[in-house]
Design an enzyme around this catalytic site. Structure first.
Site, mmCIF file in Angstrom:
data_model
loop_
_atom_site.group_PDB
_atom_site.id
_atom_site.type_symbol
_atom_site.label_atom_id
_atom_site.label_comp_id
_atom_site.label_asym_id
_atom_site.label_seq_id
_atom_site.Cartn_x
_atom_site.Cartn_y
_atom_site.Cartn_z
ATOM 1 N N CYS A 27 7.147 31.032 49.892
ATOM 2 C CA CYS A 27 6.296 32.186 50.174
ATOM 3 C C CYS A 27 6.886 33.080 51.251
ATOM 4 C CB CYS A 27 4.932 31.711 50.670
ATOM 5 S SG CYS A 27 3.893 31.069 49.359
ATOM 6 N N CYS A 31 1.980 35.585 53.126
ATOM 7 C CA CYS A 31 1.243 35.133 51.938
ATOM 8 C C CYS A 31 -0.194 34.734 52.296
ATOM 9 C CB CYS A 31 1.943 33.956 51.279
ATOM 10 S SG CYS A 31 1.187 33.510 49.700
ATOM 11 N N CYS A 58 6.585 32.585 44.581
ATOM 12 C CA CYS A 58 5.119 32.530 44.588
ATOM 13 C C CYS A 58 4.570 33.742 43.826
ATOM 14 C CB CYS A 58 4.643 32.542 46.030
ATOM 15 S SG CYS A 58 2.863 32.720 46.219
ATOM 16 N N CYS A 61 2.322 36.130 46.579
ATOM 17 C CA CYS A 61 2.989 37.066 47.507
ATOM 18 C C CYS A 61 4.253 37.666 46.896
ATOM 19 C CB CYS A 61 3.311 36.364 48.829
ATOM 20 S SG CYS A 61 4.428 34.957 48.681
#
Ligand SMILES: [Zn+2]
Length: 172
Positions: A27, A31, A58, A61
């Site tokens: 991330c 995030c 991810c 994000c």
């Protein structure tokens, strides 16, 4: 880094990436997904190292697209590096597994990671060796698994990257 991640500080996006071991995802610091337990978290200076450690981007994000979209061929290269720590990597092997030429690959690594692709592979091998040693593996075994044919060569490369010999880590 812990602080920036805990408060979702977007000023740090792109300056480091956070791998979450429990989900296998990496991330951006900003995030908004639920905060993982800190013991499940690993920090990476760039996406490439996070991917080479086995993490996926991810969806929340969009860590894979920040600050830019990663070239598709890069995934093949990183996956190969991750699965072949003990391989003698050459530039012709790299071009054989991608549709791009060596100039493109070299330029990408130089611009994004500051090193040649072969030097990046060596860095990954030593990161992996360190993880093995920290998990209790004998350093000679770690050297062997990471493709070092001589223990003196391994000790030298390891000391150069980490500033201390591999034996120092687990007292062997
Ligand atoms: Zn995320």
């Amino acid at each position: 880094m812990v602080k920036a991640f805990q408060v979702n500080d977007s000023n740090y996006d792109g300056r480091f990436y956070v791998g979450v071991r429990s989900t296998g995802i990496y991330c951006l610091p900003s995030c908004k997904a639920k905060l993982p337990k800190l013991e499940n978290v690993a920090f990476y200076p760039n996406r490439e190292e996070a991917i080479a450690a086995g993490f996926r981007g991810c969806k929340r994000c969009k860590s894979e697209s920040f600050p830019d979209v990663l070239p598709k061929w890069l995934h093949d290269v990183l996956t190969y590096m991750k699965n072949n720590y003990d391989a003698r990597l050459t530039e012709s092997k790299l071009t054989g597994m991608t549709p791009v030429d060596i100039t493109t690959i070299r330029r990408y690594f130089k611009n994004h990671l500051g090193v040649t692709p072969l030097a990046f592979h060596r860095r990954l091998r030593l990161i992996h060796a360190r993880e093995l040693i920290e998990s209790g593996v004998n350093y000679l075994q770690a050297a062997y698994e990471c493709g070092y044919e001589s223990s003196s060569g391994f000790r030298e490369a390891f000391s150069r990257q980490y500033g201390c010999p591999p034996g120092r880590l687990n007292g062997k």
